[in-house]
Design a protein around this motif. Structure first.
Motif, PDB file in Angstrom:
ATOM      1  N   THR A   1      16.398  21.661  33.379  1.00 15.03           N
ATOM      2  CA  THR A   1      16.083  21.075  32.070  1.00 15.03           C
ATOM      3  C   THR A   1      17.336  20.925  31.214  1.00 15.03           C
ATOM      4  O   THR A   1      17.538  19.885  30.568  1.00 15.03           O
ATOM      5  CB  THR A   1      15.043  21.948  31.329  1.00 15.03           C
ATOM      6  OG1 THR A   1      13.856  22.028  32.121  1.00 15.03           O
ATOM      7  CG2 THR A   1      14.698  21.355  29.971  1.00 15.03           C
TER       8      THR A   1
ATOM      9  N   ASN B   1      12.206  19.399  24.989  1.00 12.89           N
ATOM     10  CA  ASN B   1      11.533  18.868  26.175  1.00 12.89           C
ATOM     11  C   ASN B   1      11.493  17.344  26.150  1.00 12.89           C
ATOM     12  O   ASN B   1      11.567  16.696  27.195  1.00 12.89           O
ATOM     13  CB  ASN B   1      10.116  19.438  26.283  1.00 12.89           C
ATOM     14  CG  ASN B   1       9.504  19.223  27.652  1.00 12.89           C
ATOM     15  OD1 ASN B   1      10.151  19.446  28.660  1.00 12.89           O
ATOM     16  ND2 ASN B   1       8.255  18.772  27.687  1.00 12.89           N
TER      17      ASN B   1
ATOM     18  N   LYS C   1      14.573  25.894  34.299  1.00 13.07           N
ATOM     19  CA  LYS C   1      15.340  26.072  33.060  1.00 13.07           C
ATOM     20  C   LYS C   1      16.722  25.431  33.192  1.00 13.07           C
ATOM     21  O   LYS C   1      17.163  24.672  32.324  1.00 13.07           O
ATOM     22  CB  LYS C   1      15.471  27.557  32.730  1.00 13.07           C
ATOM     23  CG  LYS C   1      16.052  27.824  31.339  1.00 13.07           C
ATOM     24  CD  LYS C   1      15.994  29.299  30.975  1.00 13.07           C
ATOM     25  CE  LYS C   1      14.578  29.727  30.687  1.00 13.07           C
ATOM     26  NZ  LYS C   1      14.508  31.133  30.200  1.00 13.07           N
TER      27      LYS C   1
ATOM     28  N   ALA D   1       8.422  26.702  35.377  1.00 16.41           N
ATOM     29  CA  ALA D   1       8.128  26.135  34.056  1.00 16.41           C
ATOM     30  C   ALA D   1       9.085  26.615  32.975  1.00 16.41           C
ATOM     31  O   ALA D   1       8.777  26.515  31.784  1.00 16.41           O
ATOM     32  CB  ALA D   1       6.692  26.467  33.653  1.00 16.41           C
TER      33      ALA D   1
ATOM     34  N   THR E   1       6.579  23.067  30.526  1.00 14.21           N
ATOM     35  CA  THR E   1       7.736  23.857  30.091  1.00 14.21           C
ATOM     36  C   THR E   1       7.690  24.172  28.599  1.00 14.21           C
ATOM     37  O   THR E   1       8.594  24.806  28.081  1.00 14.21           O
ATOM     38  CB  THR E   1       9.049  23.111  30.399  1.00 14.21           C
ATOM     39  OG1 THR E   1       9.089  21.897  29.651  1.00 14.21           O
ATOM     40  CG2 THR E   1       9.160  22.796  31.879  1.00 14.21           C
TER      41      THR E   1
END
Length: 536
Positions: A184, A50, A181, A40, A277
């Motif tokens: 993302t 996000n 991470k 996450a 997240t």
């Protein structure tokens, strides 16, 4: 096109993107210590960050290349895909995002098993998650191979297979090293590139037409009316601007597809994972609002780009190109800005595939490691650090499977794989999520029946549909064993998923703890206790 195409330039731009993102992934991986960090991203992303990542996860190569091509060749009917994909986010915003963030920890199964029996519910949820991820992953990998001939000037199954393997290895590296991470940040970079590139091309197309959208539509209609495709179909230019060209023969097929698109998004596991997240439910809600704005703007761009390709390139030239319908956006880029713009769009297309497959891979790995290994096999008490190690090994396994599957699916009709992923998500995942969140009486039997029945009905109907055999572009040509008349099973399998959840619950005794159900309701609505549950 190939005379002006510059594969060396395309590869150079693509390698530059890979190097930059690998540096970002390495830097992001420094803080990956716990399961919360790896799954996450340490819940460290803001709502806007996000939201950009969600749009990067959601806007696949099919969104960019497929929808532009669908509009260029089929007109308004192609834009209906965009509407379905966008409207779906209202379901996610209003019914799912905030409640999922309040109730869960890492995966969809956390929510479903909150007040139900862990073993059967987590196992069923993991199976549906893996099926959705695998079909989505297969379509993206096969799509990567299909783009090679068009964008890099490579031909033959061996060359395309090598590129699919390269994409798979890069995907494994991103997820193995960076976790959620790193993934993302790759999605954020990709979203900025994709939306930025589409915006530049949109302004360019409008500028060529004096910023008069009506003039663009008129030119597109004239080009379409003069094309061989229109002549073969007995259509005129007005057909490009009116609904009904593609679905006039069977409007139920479009209704079924629309249902799968609108309801499936809120059940896509790799999208749902993104809600964990962020540090709070408020940020989860903000992230969906940001995603809606970005995705909405992008789909408006595809309208201009699709009609721009129809006007400036023409449907006949698009269909004759190596990539077929998917070549509309690259051909338009070549027409507008020559090899340099084509090279940039090529890199963006590959970046799109890389970012989406990385998000799908970490979702599948998390489901196996967290839901099956840690929660079912180890009864919620895995050895310290062991869960993340299992997730990393799973990433390698899924990556290898995706490479093999992508190579095997070369030249196949992969559109039905994406449709199947949405149909399974809408049939198996969404009913169980909504019942778990909003129906206190809901039982373990209802959850398992809903997930297994929704999954089975979607798979069976798609196997015996025209998309696999007997249709215009079937996966298995030369045979015909279809008996289900629609290409997408959503109109049947989604109600089946809801109905089985109701029947399974009402046909058996309610052994679930009503106090836990009440606690889940309070937590999902207010967020009380959610932060404590988020710690790992």
């Amino acid at each position: 096109m190939t005379a002006e195409n510059n594969p060396v330039l395309n590869i150079a731009i693509f390698l530059a993107f890979v190097l930059v993102t690998l540096v970002i992934v390495f830097r992001a991986s420094r803080n990956n210590r716990s399961a919360a960090d790896y799954y996450a991203a340490g819940r460290s992303f803001t709502g806007p960050q996000n939201g950009i990542a969600i749009s990067g996860d959601y806007l696949s190569a099919a969104s960019f290349l497929g929808i532009c091509g669908a509009i260029a060749v089929n007109g308004y009917d192609g834009f209906l895909y965009s509407i379905g994909f966008l409207v779906a986010w209202l379901v996610a915003l209003l019914l799912v995002a905030e409640l999922m963030r309040n109730t869960g920890k890492f995966t969809m199964a956390d929510v479903l098993s909150f007040r139900l029996k862990q073993g059967p519910v987590r196992t069923a949820a993991a199976v549906t998650t893996l099926v959705v991820c695998f079909f989505y992953l297969l379509a993206q990998m096969a799509g990567a191979g299909g783009l090679v001939a068009l964008l890099l000037g490579l031909n033959g199954p061996v060359a395309i297979g090598i590129v699919i393997a390269v994409v798979g290895v890069l995907m494994i590296l991103y997820v193995l090293i960076g976790g959620m991470k790193g993934t993302t940040w790759v999605q954020i970079v990709k979203a900025c590139l994709l939306v930025g590139g589409a915006a530049i091309m949109t302004v360019w197309v409008l500028a060529v037409n004096g910023f008069d959208f009506s003039a663009l539509l008129q030119k597109a209609a004239e080009t379409f009316g003069a094309s061989q495709k229109a002549a073969d179909a007995g259509l005129d230019g007005a057909a490009l601007l009116a609904p009904g060209l593609q679905y006039g023969a069977n409007p139920l097929d479009f209704v079924s597809l629309a249902l799968a698109l609108v309801l499936g998004t809120a059940g896509l596991p790799h999208v749902l994972m993104r809600f964990y997240t962020v540090p709070s439910a408020k940020e989860a809600r903000r992230s969906v609002v940001w995603a809606i704005w970005i995705i909405g703007a992008f789909y408006l761009f595809t309208l201009v780009l699709g009609y721009g390709a129809a006007a400036l390139v023409g449907p006949d030239a698009i269909l004759a190109a190596p990539g077929g319908v998917n070549s509309a956006a690259p051909l338009l880029a070549l027409q507008l800005g020559g090899p340099v713009l084509l090279g940039i769009i090529s890199a963006v297309a590959f970046a799109t595939i890389l970012a989406v497959v990385a998000g799908l891979t970490i979702t599948a790995a998390t489901s196996l490691a967290h839901d099956i290994y840690a929660s079912v096999i180890k009864k919620g008490k895995p050895e310290p650090g062991r869960e993340v190690k299992v997730a990393r090994w799973t990433v390698v396994g899924i990556g290898i499977l995706a490479i093999i599957g992508g190579i095997a699916a070369q030249g196949q009709n992969v559109a039905f794989l994406v449709a199947l992923a949405f149909a399974v998500a809408a049939s198996a995942n969404l009913p169980t999520i909504l019942f778990s969140l909003f129906w206190r009486r809901f039982t373990t039997r209802g959850a398992v029946w809903s997930m297994v029945g929704g999954l089975a009905s979607a798979l069976i109907l798609i196997i015996f549909s025209p998309a696999v055999s007997g249709g215009p572009t079937p996966m298995i040509p030369g045979v015909d064993f279809h008996w289900f008349p629609l290409s997408n099973p959503g109109i049947v399998s989604i109600p089946v998923g809801f109905l089985l959840g109701i029947i399974g619950t009402l046909s058996g005794p309610s052994k679930e703890d009503r106090r836990v159900a009440a606690e889940m309701e309070v937590r999902s609505m207010t967020g009380h206790g959610a932060e404590k549950a988020s710690d790992h």
